[in-house]
Design a protein around this motif. Structure first.
Motif, PDB file in Angstrom:
ATOM      1  N   SER A 229     -66.019  19.490  -3.739  1.00 27.67           N
ATOM      2  CA  SER A 229     -65.849  18.852  -5.097  1.00 27.67           C
ATOM      3  C   SER A 229     -64.858  18.233  -5.339  1.00 27.67           C
ATOM      4  O   SER A 229     -64.917  17.341  -6.032  1.00 27.67           O
ATOM      5  CB  SER A 229     -65.862  20.151  -5.909  1.00 27.67           C
ATOM      6  N   VAL A 230     -63.611  18.630  -4.799  1.00 27.53           N
ATOM      7  CA  VAL A 230     -62.326  17.833  -4.719  1.00 27.53           C
ATOM      8  C   VAL A 230     -62.402  16.703  -4.208  1.00 27.53           C
ATOM      9  O   VAL A 230     -61.916  15.445  -4.893  1.00 27.53           O
ATOM     10  CB  VAL A 230     -60.861  18.763  -4.294  1.00 27.53           C
TER      11      VAL A 230
ATOM     12  N   GLY B 211     -70.677  20.525  -3.062  1.00 27.46           N
ATOM     13  CA  GLY B 211     -69.717  21.347  -3.224  1.00 27.46           C
ATOM     14  C   GLY B 211     -70.196  22.463  -4.484  1.00 27.46           C
ATOM     15  O   GLY B 211     -69.499  23.588  -4.338  1.00 27.46           O
ATOM     16  N   ASN B 212     -70.641  22.129  -5.538  1.00 28.08           N
ATOM     17  CA  ASN B 212     -71.083  22.865  -6.624  1.00 28.08           C
ATOM     18  C   ASN B 212     -72.187  23.910  -6.369  1.00 28.08           C
ATOM     19  O   ASN B 212     -71.999  25.099  -6.645  1.00 28.08           O
ATOM     20  CB  ASN B 212     -71.323  22.083  -7.856  1.00 28.08           C
TER      21      ASN B 212
ATOM     22  N   LEU C 117     -72.653   7.271  -6.166  1.00 33.34           N
ATOM     23  CA  LEU C 117     -73.677   8.102  -5.537  1.00 33.34           C
ATOM     24  C   LEU C 117     -72.939   8.787  -4.198  1.00 33.34           C
ATOM     25  O   LEU C 117     -73.324  10.041  -4.163  1.00 33.34           O
ATOM     26  CB  LEU C 117     -74.623   7.021  -4.793  1.00 33.34           C
ATOM     27  N   MET C 118     -71.924   8.256  -3.619  1.00 33.37           N
ATOM     28  CA  MET C 118     -71.278   9.164  -2.809  1.00 33.37           C
ATOM     29  C   MET C 118     -70.737  10.260  -3.464  1.00 33.37           C
ATOM     30  O   MET C 118     -70.450  11.347  -2.736  1.00 33.37           O
ATOM     31  CB  MET C 118     -70.222   8.302  -1.871  1.00 33.37           C
ATOM     32  N   ALA C 119     -69.870  10.087  -4.386  1.00 33.14           N
ATOM     33  CA  ALA C 119     -69.259  11.122  -5.414  1.00 33.14           C
ATOM     34  C   ALA C 119     -70.310  12.250  -5.725  1.00 33.14           C
ATOM     35  O   ALA C 119     -70.062  13.307  -5.840  1.00 33.14           O
ATOM     36  CB  ALA C 119     -68.516  10.471  -6.581  1.00 33.14           C
ATOM     37  N   ALA C 120     -71.341  11.887  -6.107  1.00 36.94           N
ATOM     38  CA  ALA C 120     -72.507  12.834  -6.504  1.00 36.94           C
ATOM     39  C   ALA C 120     -73.097  13.630  -5.272  1.00 36.94           C
ATOM     40  O   ALA C 120     -73.165  14.658  -5.488  1.00 36.94           O
ATOM     41  CB  ALA C 120     -73.706  12.199  -6.953  1.00 36.94           C
TER      42      ALA C 120
ATOM     43  N   MET D  73     -81.006  24.021  -5.320  1.00 28.50           N
ATOM     44  CA  MET D  73     -81.637  22.793  -5.839  1.00 28.50           C
ATOM     45  C   MET D  73     -80.425  21.890  -5.686  1.00 28.50           C
ATOM     46  O   MET D  73     -80.695  20.567  -5.517  1.00 28.50           O
ATOM     47  CB  MET D  73     -82.131  22.907  -7.431  1.00 28.50           C
ATOM     48  N   LEU D  74     -79.332  22.339  -5.945  1.00 26.18           N
ATOM     49  CA  LEU D  74     -78.143  21.354  -5.794  1.00 26.18           C
ATOM     50  C   LEU D  74     -77.734  20.822  -4.444  1.00 26.18           C
ATOM     51  O   LEU D  74     -77.511  19.733  -4.135  1.00 26.18           O
ATOM     52  CB  LEU D  74     -76.677  21.921  -6.563  1.00 26.18           C
ATOM     53  N   ILE D  75     -77.840  21.743  -3.494  1.00 25.06           N
ATOM     54  CA  ILE D  75     -77.707  21.395  -2.180  1.00 25.06           C
ATOM     55  C   ILE D  75     -79.090  20.625  -1.501  1.00 25.06           C
ATOM     56  O   ILE D  75     -78.815  19.607  -0.933  1.00 25.06           O
ATOM     57  CB  ILE D  75     -77.507  22.625  -1.471  1.00 25.06           C
ATOM     58  N   VAL D  76     -80.110  20.813  -2.060  1.00 27.57           N
ATOM     59  CA  VAL D  76     -81.243  19.964  -1.433  1.00 27.57           C
ATOM     60  C   VAL D  76     -81.068  18.348  -2.321  1.00 27.57           C
ATOM     61  O   VAL D  76     -81.465  17.345  -1.613  1.00 27.57           O
ATOM     62  CB  VAL D  76     -82.557  20.668  -2.196  1.00 27.57           C
ATOM     63  N   PHE D  77     -80.844  18.577  -3.760  1.00 30.00           N
ATOM     64  CA  PHE D  77     -80.506  17.212  -4.362  1.00 30.00           C
ATOM     65  C   PHE D  77     -79.179  16.413  -3.492  1.00 30.00           C
ATOM     66  O   PHE D  77     -79.224  15.077  -3.434  1.00 30.00           O
ATOM     67  CB  PHE D  77     -80.013  17.481  -5.781  1.00 30.00           C
ATOM     68  N   ALA D  78     -78.166  16.973  -2.997  1.00 33.50           N
ATOM     69  CA  ALA D  78     -77.189  16.338  -2.253  1.00 33.50           C
ATOM     70  C   ALA D  78     -77.872  15.638  -1.061  1.00 33.50           C
ATOM     71  O   ALA D  78     -77.340  14.760  -0.622  1.00 33.50           O
ATOM     72  CB  ALA D  78     -76.162  17.406  -1.807  1.00 33.50           C
TER      73      ALA D  78
END
Length: 98
Positions: free
Chosen positions: A15-16, A38-39, A29-32, A72-77
């Protein structure tokens, strides 16, 4: 510090990196991708403590909803990473055709 596992620490680092990359490169996009992964790691393993009626501390279980959101966040990443790869391949392919 007892409730910080290695996955939570790695999630904080991801996340950092995402936040710093957003400020310095302005590549959203890369930051997302970094922030989402990370989240997701943080949500999947962060353990919170509570106090029962006798005043004893105990570790609360991780709610299912939080686990589903983390997945879902990991799949989204991963999907965002695939999109980034696709966009980079299109950019490289388009430059070679001209």
């Amino acid at each position: 510090m007892k409730n910080l596992s290695i996955r939570v620490i790695i999630g904080i680092l991801f996340s950092v990196v995402g936040l710093v990359s957003l400020f310095f490169s302005s590549d959203a996009l890369m930051a997302a991708i970094w922030l989402s992964f990370g989240n997701g790691l943080i949500l999947s393993d962060l353990r919170l403590t509570g106090v029962d009626e006798q005043g004893n501390q105990f570790v609360k279980p991780i709610p299912r909803v939080r686990t589903y959101v983390a997945i879902m966040l990991i799949v989204f990443a991963v999907l965002l990473l695939l999109l980034q790869i696709f966009m980079d391949m299109q950019q490289v392919g388009g430059g070679a055709a001209q």
